[in-house]
Design an enzyme around this catalytic site. Structure first.
Site, short mmCIF file in Angstrom:
data_model
loop_
_atom_site.label_atom_id
_atom_site.label_comp_id
_atom_site.label_asym_id
_atom_site.label_seq_id
_atom_site.Cartn_x
_atom_site.Cartn_y
_atom_site.Cartn_z
N LYS A 228 43.39 54.33 49.98
CA LYS A 228 42.17 53.94 50.70
C LYS A 228 41.65 55.07 51.57
CE LYS A 228 42.34 48.98 50.40
NZ LYS A 228 42.63 47.70 51.05
N ARG A 262 50.41 45.95 47.60
CA ARG A 262 49.41 46.07 46.50
C ARG A 262 49.06 47.55 46.31
NH1 ARG A 262 43.89 46.37 45.91
NH2 ARG A 262 43.01 45.15 44.21
C1 9MG Z 1 41.03 43.42 46.13
N1 9MG Z 1 41.57 44.17 47.24
C2 9MG Z 1 41.25 45.45 47.59
N2 9MG Z 1 41.95 45.81 48.68
C3 9MG Z 1 42.72 44.74 49.02
C4 9MG Z 1 43.63 44.48 50.05
O1 9MG Z 1 43.90 45.38 50.98
N3 9MG Z 1 44.23 43.28 50.09
C5 9MG Z 1 43.96 42.34 49.16
N4 9MG Z 1 44.59 41.16 49.26
N5 9MG Z 1 43.09 42.52 48.15
C6 9MG Z 1 42.48 43.71 48.09
#
Ligand code: 9MG
Length: 288
Positions: A228, A262
């Site tokens: 990010k 994630r």
């Molecule tokens: C779809 N998406 C993109 N960034 C995310 C994040 O930080 N958390 C979650 N739950 N979904 C995300």
């Protein structure tokens, strides 16, 4: 709560689980175009990518058909369905993995559940009309995420907080209460502080530094920092050079209570997660 029931599969959250990101958007595939559809080729490519993430150690795959990047163009519900449903059907039929659907649209939630999805991941915390009811009617768990601002298109305009931890925590606890009132049991809820969603670099760093304060909510935390802009801003790196920065945030997130991570880079993340857990809790495996 250490078990999360995700349709036909159960996740053991006493160990940190890694969720691989599978974007099914036009720019994710070489056959993409303006009027993108999930062609046979792109479904095959998605399957190959998901299988690789599974063999790298992911236990969940998050399938998304709408970009949540700031300023990304919205897609119609039909387009989102066309992108994600064929992929979810193939993944659930062919891979031993929990398939999560990244969507805010109630129609997509319903069809994804029917196609075998095991978790609903909504960055808008079920704010769209009908989304709360759609999730309540499934048996699936849901991830509720904090975002300041109404949508990814506008969230980065002027983020501001007096005390980001208190505000994120209050927001999430209100969303939990709303879900419980609608019939979604606490055992089905995962929370996410929403790194990068309506937050400046300083907000994101503070949120990660003090993330353990969210333990008081008593629910598993999902964390998404992978590649990010907070990493890009802190290190001055372009998106394809953010692996080391992303991994540093993963170690800190695991230490501060993250239960689902994630990410794009599954293999390296799994190593960081297992190493961090070994330091924190000891290593059950015998040393070679
Ligand atoms: C779809 N998406 C993109 N960034 C995310 C994040 O930080 N958390 C979650 N739950 N979904 C995300």
């Amino acid at each position: 709560m250490t078990q999360l029931k995700c349709a036909s599969r159960t996740l053991d959250l006493s160990r940190v689980q890694v969720m691989g990101i599978l974007n099914v958007t036009p720019d994710s595939f070489s056959d993409g175009g303006h009027l993108y559809r999930a062609s046979k080729l792109s479904v095959e490519q998605a399957l190959v990518h998901a299988a690789a993430m599974l063999s790298d150690g992911a236990s969940m795959i998050d399938v998304g058909g709408e970009s949540t990047r700031p300023g990304a163009a919205p897609v119609s519900v039909q387009e989102e369905l066309d992108r994600v449903i064929p992929v979810i059907e193939r993944l659930t039929a062919e891979l031993d993995v929990v398939v999560s659907v990244d969507t805010s649209a109630p129609e997509v939630m319903r069809e994804a559940a029917a196609a075998g999805a095991g978790l609903i991941n909504d960055v808008r915390s079920l704010a769209r009309e009908g989304a709360l009811e759609a999730v309540a009617k499934t048996d699936l768990p849901v991830c509720l995420m904090h975002m300041q601002g109404v949508s990814p298109a506008t969230m980065q305009l002027a983020p501001s907080y007096e005390d980001i931890l208190a505000e994120v925590s209050d927001f999430l606890s209100r969303q939990v209460a709303r879900c419980v009132t609608a019939g979604i049991a606490r055992e089905r809820i995962v929370l996410d502080p929403g790194f990068g969603f309506g937050k400046t670099l300083e907000h994101n760093l503070t949120l990660l530094r003090r993330m353990n304060e969210l333990d008081a909510l008593g629910l598993p935390l999902l964390v998404g920092t992978s590649r990010k802009s907070m990493i890009g801003q802190a290190l001055g790196r372009e998106v394809d050079s953010r692996l080391a920065g992303s991994l540093a945030t993963v170690a800190l997130a695991v230490e501060r209570g993250g239960r689902i991570i994630r990410v794009h880079d599954v293999a390296a993340t799994v190593d960081v997660v297992r190493m961090t857990e070994a330091v924190l809790y000891g290593c059950e495996q015998e040393q070679a």
